[in-house]
Design an enzyme around this catalytic site. Structure first.
Site, short mmCIF file in Angstrom:
data_model
loop_
_atom_site.label_atom_id
_atom_site.label_comp_id
_atom_site.label_asym_id
_atom_site.label_seq_id
_atom_site.Cartn_x
_atom_site.Cartn_y
_atom_site.Cartn_z
N CYS A 255 -24.43 15.24 6.73
CA CYS A 255 -24.52 14.19 7.73
C CYS A 255 -23.80 14.54 9.03
CB CYS A 255 -23.99 12.87 7.17
SG CYS A 255 -22.31 12.99 6.55
N ASN A 256 -23.04 15.62 9.05
CA ASN A 256 -22.38 15.98 10.31
C ASN A 256 -22.45 17.47 10.64
OD1 ASN A 256 -20.32 17.16 8.73
ND2 ASN A 256 -19.19 15.24 8.69
N SER B 240 -14.15 19.24 9.00
CA SER B 240 -14.93 18.02 8.80
C SER B 240 -14.60 16.96 9.84
CB SER B 240 -14.67 17.46 7.41
OG SER B 240 -15.10 18.34 6.41
N GLY C 287 -30.05 4.02 -1.75
CA GLY C 287 -29.85 5.40 -2.14
C GLY C 287 -28.92 5.47 -3.34
N ALA C 288 -29.04 6.55 -4.11
CA ALA C 288 -28.23 6.66 -5.33
C ALA C 288 -27.63 8.05 -5.48
CB ALA C 288 -29.10 6.32 -6.55
#
Length: 472
Positions: A50-51, A109, A197-198
């Site tokens: 996601c980043n 991160s 979502g899982a």
């Protein structure tokens, strides 16, 4: 052959650009295969989170590997090379290895110290390995990175000081939804949550919501079994929960005070019409939406609706995480440096191995030739005598070669590995080999533009020029 990294992250690009080149799990195998079709690339692995989106490839040459990688990124994303490259950074050889170890440790991160990146690198490696796109080099680098990340989380206090994107996002959501309760032990008590979502991010979100006192969780996923499994885990933790299919989103949203979306879909799953309908069904009560996906799950404009509080990747980027402290970060970086030195020494030793093998093969050929010559000149020797002579000759050769080969393997762990191998090749007239560039970034120093400490951006003109030459 050397490792080349071409990447884009939250540090080099806005979310709107980053999500354009995101690679889904479903597309990752196809992308690595396309990379392998390039003449300059022999191994490939893609880390897409996601980043960050990072392409790790093993290439025969910097220019060709860079051009092929950027071309593939551009063709996949539909973003023109000129628009893509200003946001990309490149690492080569030692720099690429150091970067992967740093990323695996959570030091690069958005929220320093987060652990999810370890699982994401492991997933990227397993996908590449399953589709046979990693060889010895990327296998050893990925394993070293995973080992480094584990050491950092085990041997330092980075977990205590740091956090995760999920925790930062949910804490921010709580301040929006119930600011007067933000400092309470269970600020979400009496509220209901919907998780879309899982996967691992959803599982982590469920755990954080539970600790914040959420009263009920609904998990919706395209695969109902996975939704039910995550709901069962929440139930085991004492949180009422239910799993169901990802359908009728407005109805699902209408019953939720907090919505966490982490589906991994390539298109938005929450649209303005869905939210407006849900708000009508819930009598326009305030709702907080947390979008943890890249590309984004929530359509543009949703955050501007009345009574809707949206926290997404761009928001999290401005929030950052807890300060892990200089001492903890220094400890982590020392581990990274130690493991990087070990990896580079391992690679240098492997560089000289073919030369040592060639030397022993050449010695074997010389021994065999001389024994044949001796046989023709001494027909009177018995089999026993001939065997004794052969053993003596081979022992002499082995003893003569033993110390040089031991020393060259030992010396190979230093930065002079290639020169030691070349010296052996020239001294014994062995076939010359071109060593991999694994211990220095000086080979590309003139090919990149420095933008900020620790980061280098690609010279767009150099890439485009290389690509045009190849086209002609």
């Amino acid at each position: 052959m050397s490792v080349l990294l071409v990447g884009m992250s939250h540090r080099s690009a806005p979310v709107a650009v980053l999500e354009q080149i995101a690679v889904s799990e479903a597309d990752r195998p196809k992308m690595v295969q396309q990379l392998l079709e390039s003449e300059s690339i022999t191994e490939a692995m893609i880390v897409s989170t996601c980043n960050r989106v990072e392409y790790y490839v093993v290439t025969e040459g910097f220019h060709a590997g860079l051009a092929d990688t950027v071309r593939n990124m551009s063709e996949f994303s539909g973003v023109d090379v000129d628009d893509l490259t200003p946001h990309l950074y490149v690492r080569y050889a030692q720099g690429a290895a150091e970067h992967m170890l740093t990323v695996a440790s959570g030091l690069d991160s958005m929220v320093v110290g987060e652990q999810q990146i370890l699982g994401q690198i492991r997933s990227a490696y397993q996908s590449a390995d399953e589709h046979q796109s990693v060889g010895r080099t990327l296998h050893e680098l990925a394993q070293r990175a995973l080992h480094t990340g584990k050491r950092v989380h085990t041997e330092t206090a980075i977990d205590e000081a740091g956090g995760s994107m999920v925790s930062v996002a949910i804490n921010h959501a709580i301040t929006q939804l119930a600011p007067e309760r933000a400092h309470e032990e269970q600020p979400l008590s009496g509220l209901r949550a919907l998780i879309l979502g899982a996967g691992s991010m959803s599982s982590l979100a469920a755990a954080h919501l539970g600790r914040a006192g959420i009263s009920h969780i609904t998990v919706a996923n395209r695969t109902v079994e996975r939704a039910e499994r995550l709901a069962e885990h929440s139930i085991e933790a004492g949180i009422p929960a239910v799993g169901m299919a990802l359908a009728n989103i407005p109805e699902l949203m209408a019953d939720a005070d907090v919505i966490i979306s982490a589906t991994g879909a390539m298109l938005p799953v929450i649209n303005i019409d869905d939210v407006e309908r849900a708000q009508t069904l819930r009598s326009n009560r305030q709702v907080t939406i947390v979008d943890l996906s890249l590309p984004r799950d929530v359509a543009e404009g949703v955050g501007e609706l009345v009574d809707v509080n949206l926290t997404d990747i761009a928001t999290i980027q401005t929030l950052g995480g807890a300060n892990v402290g200089e001492s903890v970060e220094d400890q982590a970086r020392r581990i990274v440096d130690f493991e990087l030195d070990g990896f580079l020494a391992q690679q240098r030793a492997q560089q000289v191995a073919p030369t040592v093998k060639a030397l022993r093969e050449r010695a074997g050929e010389v021994v065999a030739t001389e024994l044949l010559r001796l046989e023709s000149k001494t027909p009177g020797l018995t089999d026993k005598e001939r065997q004794a002579v052969e053993q003596t000759v081979r022992r002499v050769v082995d003893k003569l070669l033993h110390q040089p080969t031991v020393q060259v393997k030992k010396l190979a762990t230093s930065q002079g590995a290639s020169s030691y191998a070349e010296a052996l090749q020239r001294l014994f007239d062995l076939p010359l080999t071109t060593p991999s560039v694994i211990y220095s970034d000086t080979a590309v120093a003139s090919e990149v533009l420095t933008q900020r400490p620790g980061e280098v951006l690609i010279d767009t003109n150099a890439i485009v020029g290389t690509m045009k030459k190849e086209q002609h």
